[in-house]
Design a protein around this motif. Sequence first.
Motif, PDB file in Angstrom:
ATOM      1  N   HIS B  16       0.838  -1.201   0.000  1.00 23.54           N
ATOM      2  CA  HIS B  16       0.000   0.000   0.000  1.00 23.54           C
ATOM      3  C   HIS B  16       0.875   1.254   0.000  1.00 23.54           C
ATOM      4  O   HIS B  16       1.990   1.236   0.510  1.00 23.54           O
ATOM      5  CB  HIS B  16      -0.902   0.039   1.243  1.00 23.54           C
ATOM      6  N   TRP B  17       0.321   2.322  -0.558  1.00 21.50           N
ATOM      7  CA  TRP B  17       0.936   3.621  -0.370  1.00 21.50           C
ATOM      8  C   TRP B  17       0.353   4.241   0.897  1.00 21.50           C
ATOM      9  O   TRP B  17      -0.797   3.960   1.277  1.00 21.50           O
ATOM     10  CB  TRP B  17       0.630   4.542  -1.562  1.00 21.50           C
ATOM     11  N   TYR B  18       1.127   5.083   1.547  1.00 13.67           N
ATOM     12  CA  TYR B  18       0.674   5.734   2.782  1.00 13.67           C
ATOM     13  C   TYR B  18       0.209   7.155   2.473  1.00 13.67           C
ATOM     14  O   TYR B  18       0.956   7.946   1.878  1.00 13.67           O
ATOM     15  CB  TYR B  18       1.817   5.766   3.809  1.00 13.67           C
ATOM     16  N   ASN B  19      -0.983   7.480   2.903  1.00 16.82           N
ATOM     17  CA  ASN B  19      -1.567   8.809   2.653  1.00 16.82           C
ATOM     18  C   ASN B  19      -1.466   9.671   3.906  1.00 16.82           C
ATOM     19  O   ASN B  19      -2.194   9.473   4.884  1.00 16.82           O
ATOM     20  CB  ASN B  19      -3.024   8.641   2.232  1.00 16.82           C
ATOM     21  N   VAL B  20      -0.593  10.627   3.885  1.00 17.33           N
ATOM     22  CA  VAL B  20      -0.303  11.446   5.056  1.00 17.33           C
ATOM     23  C   VAL B  20      -1.524  12.257   5.506  1.00 17.33           C
ATOM     24  O   VAL B  20      -1.635  12.640   6.678  1.00 17.33           O
ATOM     25  CB  VAL B  20       0.909  12.366   4.783  1.00 17.33           C
ATOM     26  N   VAL B  21      -2.435  12.505   4.581  1.00 14.56           N
ATOM     27  CA  VAL B  21      -3.622  13.306   4.900  1.00 14.56           C
ATOM     28  C   VAL B  21      -4.369  12.717   6.107  1.00 14.56           C
ATOM     29  O   VAL B  21      -4.898  13.461   6.946  1.00 14.56           O
ATOM     30  CB  VAL B  21      -4.552  13.397   3.666  1.00 14.56           C
ATOM     31  N   ALA B  22      -4.369  11.398   6.203  1.00 12.43           N
ATOM     32  CA  ALA B  22      -5.094  10.732   7.295  1.00 12.43           C
ATOM     33  C   ALA B  22      -4.536  11.109   8.664  1.00 12.43           C
ATOM     34  O   ALA B  22      -5.243  11.022   9.675  1.00 12.43           O
ATOM     35  CB  ALA B  22      -5.038   9.211   7.105  1.00 12.43           C
ATOM     36  N   SER B  58      -8.224  11.885  -1.539  1.00 18.92           N
ATOM     37  CA  SER B  58      -8.526  10.841  -0.561  1.00 18.92           C
ATOM     38  C   SER B  58      -8.055  11.196   0.853  1.00 18.92           C
ATOM     39  O   SER B  58      -7.036  11.871   1.032  1.00 18.92           O
ATOM     40  CB  SER B  58      -7.865   9.527  -0.993  1.00 18.92           C
ATOM     41  N   GLY B  59      -8.802  10.742   1.838  1.00 16.49           N
ATOM     42  CA  GLY B  59      -8.386  10.861   3.230  1.00 16.49           C
ATOM     43  C   GLY B  59      -8.046   9.496   3.822  1.00 16.49           C
ATOM     44  O   GLY B  59      -7.697   9.395   5.005  1.00 16.49           O
ATOM     45  N   LEU B 235       1.972  10.708  -2.647  1.00 12.28           N
ATOM     46  CA  LEU B 235       1.457   9.414  -2.175  1.00 12.28           C
ATOM     47  C   LEU B 235       2.286   8.249  -2.738  1.00 12.28           C
ATOM     48  O   LEU B 235       2.737   7.374  -1.993  1.00 12.28           O
ATOM     49  CB  LEU B 235      -0.008   9.284  -2.621  1.00 12.28           C
ATOM     50  N   HIS B 236       2.474   8.262  -4.066  1.00 14.70           N
ATOM     51  CA  HIS B 236       3.204   7.154  -4.709  1.00 14.70           C
ATOM     52  C   HIS B 236       4.644   7.047  -4.196  1.00 14.70           C
ATOM     53  O   HIS B 236       5.211   5.961  -4.140  1.00 14.70           O
ATOM     54  CB  HIS B 236       3.212   7.330  -6.230  1.00 14.70           C
ATOM     55  N   PHE B 273       7.080  11.247   4.871  1.00 10.47           N
ATOM     56  CA  PHE B 273       5.699  11.053   5.309  1.00 10.47           C
ATOM     57  C   PHE B 273       5.485   9.771   6.129  1.00 10.47           C
ATOM     58  O   PHE B 273       4.804   9.808   7.160  1.00 10.47           O
ATOM     59  CB  PHE B 273       4.739  11.108   4.114  1.00 10.47           C
ATOM     60  N   PRO B 274       6.052   8.637   5.712  1.00  9.62           N
ATOM     61  CA  PRO B 274       5.847   7.438   6.542  1.00  9.62           C
ATOM     62  C   PRO B 274       6.395   7.605   7.964  1.00  9.62           C
ATOM     63  O   PRO B 274       5.893   6.961   8.892  1.00  9.62           O
ATOM     64  CB  PRO B 274       6.586   6.344   5.767  1.00  9.62           C
ATOM     65  N   PHE B 275       7.378   8.463   8.140  1.00 14.13           N
ATOM     66  CA  PHE B 275       7.860   8.747   9.491  1.00 14.13           C
ATOM     67  C   PHE B 275       6.948   9.759  10.184  1.00 14.13           C
ATOM     68  O   PHE B 275       6.821   9.747  11.405  1.00 14.13           O
ATOM     69  CB  PHE B 275       9.314   9.242   9.457  1.00 14.13           C
ATOM     70  N   PHE B 276       6.294  10.604   9.392  1.00  8.05           N
ATOM     71  CA  PHE B 276       5.327  11.529   9.983  1.00  8.05           C
ATOM     72  C   PHE B 276       4.195  10.758  10.673  1.00  8.05           C
ATOM     73  O   PHE B 276       3.660  11.196  11.708  1.00  8.05           O
ATOM     74  CB  PHE B 276       4.748  12.475   8.925  1.00  8.05           C
ATOM     75  N   ALA B 277       3.853   9.618  10.113  1.00  8.47           N
ATOM     76  CA  ALA B 277       2.811   8.790  10.743  1.00  8.47           C
ATOM     77  C   ALA B 277       3.202   8.470  12.189  1.00  8.47           C
ATOM     78  O   ALA B 277       2.373   8.534  13.101  1.00  8.47           O
ATOM     79  CB  ALA B 277       2.626   7.498   9.948  1.00  8.47           C
TER      80      ALA B 277
END
Lengths: 450, 450
Positions: B16-22, B58-59, B235-236, B273-277
């Motif tokens: 999956h790609w990770y969507n930082v918006v969430a 997308s969210g 995202l990609h 972004f994946p670290f922002f999660a």
Amino acid sequence: MSQTKIVLEESEIPTHWYNVVADMPNRPAPPLGPDGKPIPPQALGAIFPEALILQEVSGERWIPIPEPVREAYRLWRPSPLYRARRLEQALGTPAKIYYKYEGVSAAGSHKPNTAVAQAYYNKEAGITRLSTETGAGQWGSSLALAGQLFGLAVRVYMVKVSYEQKPFRRSMMQTWGAEVYASPTDRTESGRKILAADPASPGSLGIAISEAVEEAASRKDTNYSLGSVLNHVLLHQTIIGQEAKKQLEKVGDYPDVVIASCGGGSNFGGIAFPFFADKAAGRRVRLVAVEPTSCPTLTKGKYAYDFGDTVGLTPLMLMYTLGHDFMPPGIHAGGLRYHGDSPLVSQLYHEKLIEAVAVPQLATFEAGVAFARAEGIIPAPESNHAVRVAIDEALAAKRTGEPKTILFNLSGHGHFDMAAYDRYFAGELEDYEYPKEAIERSMQRLPKVG
Amino acid sequence: MSQTKIVLEESEIPTHWYNVVADMPNRPAPPLGPDGKPIPPQALGAIFPEALILQEVSGERWIPIPEPVREAYRLWRPSPLYRARRLEQALGTPAKIYYKYEGVSAAGSHKPNTAVAQAYYNKEAGITRLSTETGAGQWGSSLALAGQLFGLAVRVYMVKVSYEQKPFRRSMMQTWGAEVYASPTDRTESGRKILAADPASPGSLGIAISEAVEEAASRKDTNYSLGSVLNHVLLHQTIIGQEAKKQLEKVGDYPDVVIASCGGGSNFGGIAFPFFADKAAGRRVRLVAVEPTSCPTLTKGKYAYDFGDTVGLTPLMLMYTLGHDFMPPGIHAGGLRYHGDSPLVSQLYHEKLIEAVAVPQLATFEAGVAFARAEGIIPAPESNHAVRVAIDEALAAKRTGEPKTILFNLSGHGHFDMAAYDRYFAGELEDYEYPKEAIERSMQRLPKVG
């Protein structure tokens, strides 16, 4: 899931180089001195460290890779093995095509495999400086990188026409801290001799070798380093074929044919020799060396004692040769321009244990573009020779319906060769067959032996 | 044995790609139309396929990667994570430095991560042709590759000055079958408008975007493809950071600071972004975007609604901007020349959740050369910005004695940028700080909103 890329862990980097001499039916012929007599190994001590001289004459099957060399290898090794599924589909072939990709090294080719080993042994021997020659710059950049990694100064004699027309590999060498000179220079006797005869000389690999050897022979702190031809160079490259075997084992495969481009022979020896070990033990596997029709050393040259350089400073080696005064035609875009070939590869070919084929330039670029469009990677023009024959083998399998497993070595990427691709697209490249008469004339100038 | 390179198997490519918006505390501000009102997503249907528009708005936290895209990723992914041990030693730092290396793709940078995804979704939507812009050619070559892999024609508007001065990425695009034009052209209204005002226009990214967007908007078979800035592009790219996390986990490590160069933001978003999660979940980790002082969008620009292109064809986006008529100074060697920045990156910076720093050109090349001499790989000038700050963080750790784990993204290799290294070695490059007054003047030309 269909696997595309077969990777190994760093811990799977081979611990030994494989020495093909141990499995050859006949011992290699010795190099000869100017007097026609075998030269004692220690005579090479002026330009090589003892460890490399011992490897040059060794008959041991396995030679341990020093830990600092394996440590340097980890910067890019193990290199990936790819299954070329998209190329197979594009060709509609029943054959399985695998390629080992050596373009992942920082220098972009297989050459650093021996460069780091040579830098290490020279450093251990107390040498502080290496001299070498380079054509388009693949070897020179690899030695510049290796010198930087092991703290040795590096001086590169670069064939003048390449120095002027291909500045970016020169910039690479400088980024890694090497000094680069356009050869012929007026810094050496050899260079001055050539310039006296032809002040506009574009240079050649043979001339640049003369300059680099002369410099190393005349300075105690400096040794010479060669990127192909010699036994120890091919030895270091066998890391390629060993890794490929492990990777194929992981997917339960073994090649029917192993293909590599062949100039001085280190790329071919690197991937093919570890499979020769199996062949010597009775396994069926074809080993195919591919050369350009414009420099057809194995397929059209003579098996004879000749110098490794133009001026005649090196020992005489028994090898296929076009004559040490061979000048490659200007229309030839890629490397693979050396007049001779590795004595080990030459002997195996002479004894009909390996195959060789010469391919014309345009067909190699056509193959390279087809490969790039299917697999993404844009190959070096040298590597396109192997791509061509791999595609031809796959198409032959399509015609006969025969299942076949093909392995070739993609020895480097073409990022520094896009000008050659441009010329190909613009229709400016031609095919060229090196004329028989020119070879015959050169043969009359072979050194007399015995 | 000290590990240098941490590799993953193909099966470990994220699904999956990770969507930082969430995980953002506030929803992103919507793009606005010429009337100052939020534009409905379907209005983008003239130039983007529905699947990408849905991703743009997308969210959802996780968005599945289609299998054909993962299949294409396997040509170069997972990319290696390196521990820069030699660089650490050269710096004498107690810090651990890791770098993710995206130069292993056939195009030589991280850009294909989104190019193949965009090509796939367009192909699925029945589109047969993509138009895009490119500066030095990293994005154009990536889309050319992706178009080739998915059977789409690709037309690239390449900034004229790069088209003329950097022919080799153009050759790459042509090798992969794309058409390439020097922008501004007389093929579009936008191009003709620019040429009427300045027949000698060297072009700019903003102008080339105008041309590519216009072409896509006017042809039913053609969509537009962008290499950065937009939400779906970032995202990609999150595949990069996700892999890096897995690789660090394998060696039991986690970064204190994650560093990436930032132009349009896709490289930074991709690794950070994946670290922002984790940060959003309470973990301490600094995320640092690095930009050139000659194009200091985040650090000196204004947070405002502005066009994405020069002519004003795109929706208005809320982002840090230097003004859509920004012209990058000619003395700047590398990319990272875009007037704006990703709205997602901009909002996170505006909300002080990430950091940004601008670095002068000469210091980035100095860092790149030091890196190349220690680690072998010669970085792209864009990547040198991240290298510079990674080295600065490591030197700070040396001064304080603080142990620190640094991760940066080496977004691409410099094989097509050796002319810039040449200029650096020749002392021909200068530092340049984009003047405040120029920014203030541009700000007066920002579109009026609301």
